[in-house]
Write an enzyme that holds these catalytic residues in place. Structure first.
Site, PDB file in Angstrom:
ATOM      1  CB  ILE A 179      40.840  32.698  51.990  1.00  0.00           C
ATOM      2  CG1 ILE A 179      39.535  32.316  52.681  1.00  0.00           C
ATOM      3  CG2 ILE A 179      40.670  33.869  51.032  1.00  0.00           C
ATOM      4  CD1 ILE A 179      38.448  31.795  51.779  1.00  0.00           C
TER       5      ILE A 179
ATOM      6  CE  LYS B  72      49.407  40.278  44.106  1.00  0.00           C
ATOM      7  NZ  LYS B  72      48.102  40.469  43.532  1.00  0.00           N
TER       8      LYS B  72
END
Length: 165
Positions: A123, A127
């Site tokens: 996961i 960003k």
């Protein structure tokens, strides 16, 4: 059997709730925060005694412990949600981002590969797409590590990006 790292965190606990809807043979909750494990077990099972064998208190920075827990549980699927994600804090403490998001991810990848995990889902965060912060860079490296395992390991290794506020 499904194992979720960072199971007590915001993303990990939601993954656990979603996974439970599919009635897995077993769901292993791994986190270093006992209070978070208590809260997610209470939410999922209606009790929080932390006596269930599928509750694992472990830090992803500790490769030896991860190896032992992965050998013990032999997960088929791993959702790796354990990470530090608070951008301003990681800007102040970049070594913590490196140790958890990079070294911790590498440890989980190694333990998963050695245990013969069939599917590994890292996961990540949006960003990491165009990293401008310690968080983005550390998660980008974690994605690249996962991609490296995908090239050399028999299982499926992939990263997915979530938008983190």
């Amino acid at each position: 059997m499904v194992l979720v790292t960072g199971a007590g965190g915001s993303i990990g606990s939601e993954l656990c709730r979603q996974i439970m809807r599919f009635n897995p043979a077993a769901l292993v909750l791994l986190d270093r925060d006992e209070s978070a494990l208590h809260a997610v077990q209470l939410d999922l099972d209606g009790e929080g005694l932390l006596q269930n064998d599928n509750i694992v208190l472990a830090d992803i920075r500790d490769l030896g412990t991860l190896r032992a827990r992965f050998r013990e549980h032999r997960p088929d699927i791993v959702f790796h949600a354990a990470a530090l994600k608070h951008l301003p804090l990681l800007q102040r403490f970049p070594t913590e981002a490196w140790q958890t998001n990079v070294i911790g991810t590498l440890n989980v990848l190694r333990a998963a590969e050695e245990a013969g995990v069939g599917t590994f889902v890292n996961i990540s965060t949006d960003k990491a797409a165009d990293p401008l912060s310690v968080l983005g860079y550390s998660k980008r490296v974690a994605e690249r590590l996962t991609a490296g395992f995908a090239e050399r390991s028999p299982g499926r290794y992939l990263s997915v990006r979530f938008e983190i506020g």
